[in-house]
Scaffold this motif. Structure first.
Motif, short mmCIF file in Angstrom:
data_model
loop_
_atom_site.label_atom_id
_atom_site.label_comp_id
_atom_site.label_asym_id
_atom_site.label_seq_id
_atom_site.Cartn_x
_atom_site.Cartn_y
_atom_site.Cartn_z
N ALA A 1 38.73 27.96 41.96
CA ALA A 1 38.86 28.72 40.73
C ALA A 1 37.59 29.48 40.39
O ALA A 1 37.57 30.32 39.49
N ASP A 2 36.52 29.16 41.10
CA ASP A 2 35.23 29.79 40.85
C ASP A 2 35.25 31.25 41.26
O ASP A 2 35.96 31.65 42.18
N LYS A 3 34.45 32.06 40.59
CA LYS A 3 34.26 33.47 40.95
C LYS A 3 32.81 33.83 40.68
O LYS A 3 32.36 33.80 39.54
N THR A 4 32.09 34.17 41.72
CA THR A 4 30.67 34.49 41.61
C THR A 4 30.46 35.94 41.98
O THR A 4 30.77 36.33 43.11
N ASN A 5 29.97 36.73 41.03
CA ASN A 5 29.74 38.13 41.35
C ASN A 5 28.32 38.32 41.88
O ASN A 5 27.50 37.41 41.87
N GLU A 6 28.05 39.55 42.35
CA GLU A 6 26.78 39.78 43.04
C GLU A 6 25.57 39.67 42.13
O GLU A 6 24.50 39.28 42.57
N VAL A 7 25.73 40.01 40.84
CA VAL A 7 24.61 39.89 39.91
C VAL A 7 24.24 38.43 39.72
O VAL A 7 23.06 38.06 39.73
N GLU A 8 25.24 37.59 39.55
CA GLU A 8 24.99 36.16 39.36
C GLU A 8 24.35 35.56 40.62
O GLU A 8 23.41 34.76 40.53
N LEU A 9 24.84 35.97 41.78
CA LEU A 9 24.26 35.47 43.03
C LEU A 9 22.82 35.92 43.18
O LEU A 9 21.94 35.14 43.57
N LYS B 1 32.61 46.00 41.58
CA LYS B 1 33.67 45.07 41.18
C LYS B 1 34.20 44.32 42.40
O LYS B 1 34.33 44.87 43.48
N ASN B 2 34.48 43.05 42.19
CA ASN B 2 35.14 42.21 43.19
C ASN B 2 34.30 41.89 44.42
O ASN B 2 34.84 41.46 45.44
N VAL B 3 32.98 42.14 44.36
CA VAL B 3 32.13 41.65 45.45
C VAL B 3 31.68 40.25 45.04
O VAL B 3 30.68 40.07 44.37
N ILE B 4 32.48 39.25 45.41
CA ILE B 4 32.28 37.89 44.88
C ILE B 4 32.42 36.85 45.97
O ILE B 4 32.97 37.10 47.04
N LEU B 5 31.91 35.68 45.67
CA LEU B 5 32.19 34.47 46.43
C LEU B 5 33.23 33.67 45.65
O LEU B 5 33.17 33.59 44.42
N TYR C 1 28.41 33.72 52.35
CA TYR C 1 29.72 33.58 52.99
C TYR C 1 30.44 32.42 52.32
O TYR C 1 29.85 31.37 52.07
N ALA C 2 31.72 32.64 51.99
CA ALA C 2 32.54 31.57 51.45
C ALA C 2 33.21 30.86 52.61
O ALA C 2 34.20 31.34 53.17
N ASP C 3 32.67 29.72 53.00
CA ASP C 3 33.15 28.98 54.18
C ASP C 3 34.30 28.07 53.77
O ASP C 3 34.10 27.02 53.16
N ALA C 4 35.50 28.49 54.14
CA ALA C 4 36.69 27.71 53.82
C ALA C 4 37.26 27.04 55.06
O ALA C 4 38.43 26.66 55.10
#
Length: 600
Positions: free
Chosen positions: A455-463, A447-451, A487-490
């Motif tokens: 508003a987007d949320k990408t989990n590890e399965v989708e990635l 849970k919560n391993v996301i990019l 990496y989510a580059d902000a």
């Protein structure tokens, strides 16, 4: 009666004893899965009765009640951060019964790879024995699928890391280090199904180079006796194969001469290995011939020809390594056997030779009291969020083990004998079927391993699925993906997703347009919220793929090990957040590419 006859009779008696234990183990699984509901009620009652007077339960006025209804009504669902103040008291030397009536014997360090930092999980001597109970069920199950495992040995790469001590004097170490250093492991009784090629001294060696080298050397010296191989995770196993690629000439020299390389300085390791190592020029020539070939495809089968399967976890984030493991093993069966965490050893794969994508785990009802937090999926939003999040952590009824529904996803919540109560493990599981009355689960993700950029949320399965779709563009060029992370580059506005790829290119150079097509393929595989942010809202910039130099993911692993992560527990993070990791990756970039247009 001759000595040989006496030895033969003794061996037969020991084998008969082991076979009887195996039979009882299979019957145990049948019994506990057939009576899962009753056993779960008994387990909860035992936990609450044993810990009736501890501080934690008294805070919530449980007053010694042991029934499910009172427990669920009074005791909250918690995460690690909720327990951290109590655990810190224990670590600092408070021996009063805070979480558990039994003395806390050690603190288990979680791998911390996914979230970026480790947790300390209290444990007891009794809980250690419970973990071995699950381990002892493994081979009886495996024997039903693979014959002749008592006729050979296991080359199973096992590693420990150095221990630390808390201010209060408790030892803190990873769960596998705890297992391997325990008297139950070191003094285990004779079992022909659990004989290892590696002496205990090579396993307990803290120097990773010496440990891998000596375990490999012992495994090569006994290569024809090896009937199964493995490591805890795919990353550990592949690390060993890469080590072999770099050091096979030294290993061959040791085998040829019967002497041990001078770099092995641990005297206990040297003594143990020298009891196995003898001059064997013929074996050295064989190993040299196989390792000097242009291709290492099937190297495992060639060096260890009697290997029947590989025991290595290939579920979750490890699934990305399946092609590489298959390459080295010519598609040997991959057995993901046990479902466990630092918090709780929970389940067993009762069909261990199934495909990695089909692995399910049956939770053993005696190990803990299990509850399940239903996951709620919104159409168009990647992944699932729990009902607790939806209700802002208001009280929500959790589902018992026997009441889960086929096909539904849940977050695992455990209550353990060692002092965790309604604790959210963070694993999302999907119900795949049932063994008698006990459910069987797919491991879906952490849970919560996301990019996330907006508003987007990408989990590890989708990635993982997106990357799988993208790397198809590399296939015509004979290239393969060795490892990846994200990496989510902000750092700029708008921010964007970055994928770091380490690839193996065999011959044909890959044009830039191909990598740009990979970028677009990843984006097109992501969810509609991501697409909206990219196209309509323009709150996410084009996705970027950075190609890194060979060996970068080894360096990433080395960095994690330098922070105290155990090699046996290391998993390549699918999303990096720590600044040093990002800097390490960026320092290794060879080229970078952006998605040429918005996804459809």
């Amino acid at each position: 009666m001759t000595e040989a006859t006496k030895d033969g009779l003794t061996a037969q008696v020991e084998l008969d004893h082991v076979l009887e234990k195996n039979k009882k183990a299979i019957q145990f699984i049948e019994d506990v899965t057939s009576n899962a509901d009753e056993i779960q009620k008994r387990v909860l009652a035992e936990i609450l009765s044993e810990n009736a007077h501890i501080e934690y339960l008294n805070r919530y006025n449980l007053d010694g009640q042991t029934d499910q209804e009172s427990f669920k009504r009074l005791i909250p669902v918690v995460e690690y951060e909720d327990l951290q103040p109590d655990i810190e008291r224990i670590a600092n030397g408070d021996t009063s019964p805070i979480l558990c009536a039994q003395p806390i014997s050690e603190l288990l360090i979680s791998s911390g790879t996914s979230g970026g930092k480790s947790k300390l999980i209290p444990s007891t001597e009794e809980e250690l024995e419970r973990r071995f109970l699950l381990s002892r069920l493994l081979m009886p199950v495996m024997n039903r699928f693979v014959q002749g495992l008592d006729k050979g040995k296991a080359l199973y790469f096992q590693f420990v890391r150095s221990e630390s001590y808390t201010p209060g004097g408790l030892v803190a170490r990873p769960v596998l280090t705890s297992l391997y250093k325990s008297k139950q492991f070191k003094d285990k009784p004779y079992d022909p199904y659990n004989i290892y090629t590696s002496p205990i001294e090579t396993i307990l060696c803290l120097d990773s180079y010496q440990s891998i080298y000596s375990q490999l050397l012992c495994g090569l010296c006994q290569n024809k006796q090896v009937v199964r191989m493995g490591a805890s995770f795919a990353t550990s196993f592949l690390r060993v194969i890469q080590f072999l690629e770099k050091n096979w000439t030294s290993l061959c020299n040791d085998i040829r001469t019967g002497t041990l390389d001078a770099r092995i300085t641990d005297h206990l390791v040297r003594e143990a290995v020298m009891k196995i190592l003898n001059p064997d020029p013929e074996l050295a020539d064989f190993v040299e011939n196989e390792c000097s070939r242009d291709s290492w495809e099937g190297i495992i089968n060639r060096l260890w020809p009697n290997t029947k399967y590989l025991q290595v976890i290939m579920t979750g984030t490890m699934s990305q390594y399946t092609p590489r493991v298959n390459y080295y093993s010519n598609g040997l069966p991959l057995a993901s056997t046990i479902y466990a965490s630092s918090e709780c050893f929970s389940g067993l794969n009762l069909n261990p030779l199934c495909k990695p994508s089909e692995v399910t785990y049956t939770l053993i009802p005696t190990l803990a009291y299990f509850e399940f937090l239903p996951m709620h999926c919104n159409d168009g939003v990647a992944g699932c969020i729990s009902m607790l999040e939806l209700l802002n952590k208001e009280k929500q009824d959790l589902v018992d083990l026997v009441d889960v529904e086929l096909g539904q996803e849940y977050e695992l919540v455990v209550t353990t004998y060692a002092g965790l109560y309604r604790y959210r493990v963070g694993d999302v599981l999907r119900v795949a079927g049932f063994k008698n009355k006990a459910p069987q689960f797919y491991f879906v993700r952490r849970k919560n391993v996301i990019l996330s950029i907006d508003a987007d949320k990408t989990n590890e399965v989708e990635l993982q699925n997106a990357v799988n779709n993208a790397i198809k563009h590399l296939e015509p060029f004979g290239a393969s993906l060795i490892g990846y992370t994200s990496y989510a580059d902000a750092s700029s506005i708008p921010g964007h997703y970055v994928l770091y790829w380490e690839i193996c290119v065999y011959a044909t150079p890959i044009p830039s347009l191909v990598f740009e097509a990979c970028c677009l393929a990843v984006e097109e595989s992501l969810n509609s919220v991501y697409h909206y942010c990219r196209f309509s809202d323009e709150s996410i910039a084009p996705l970027e793929i950075k190609i890194v130099e060979t060996g970068t993911f080894d360096k990433l692993m080395d960095y994690a090990l330098s922070l105290g992560t155990s090699m046996s527990q290391y998993k390549t993070p699918l999303c990096v957040k720590l600044t040093p990791m990002v800097e390490l990756l960026n320092s290794s970039v060879l080229s970078n590419y952006f998605s040429p247009k918005c996804p459809k």
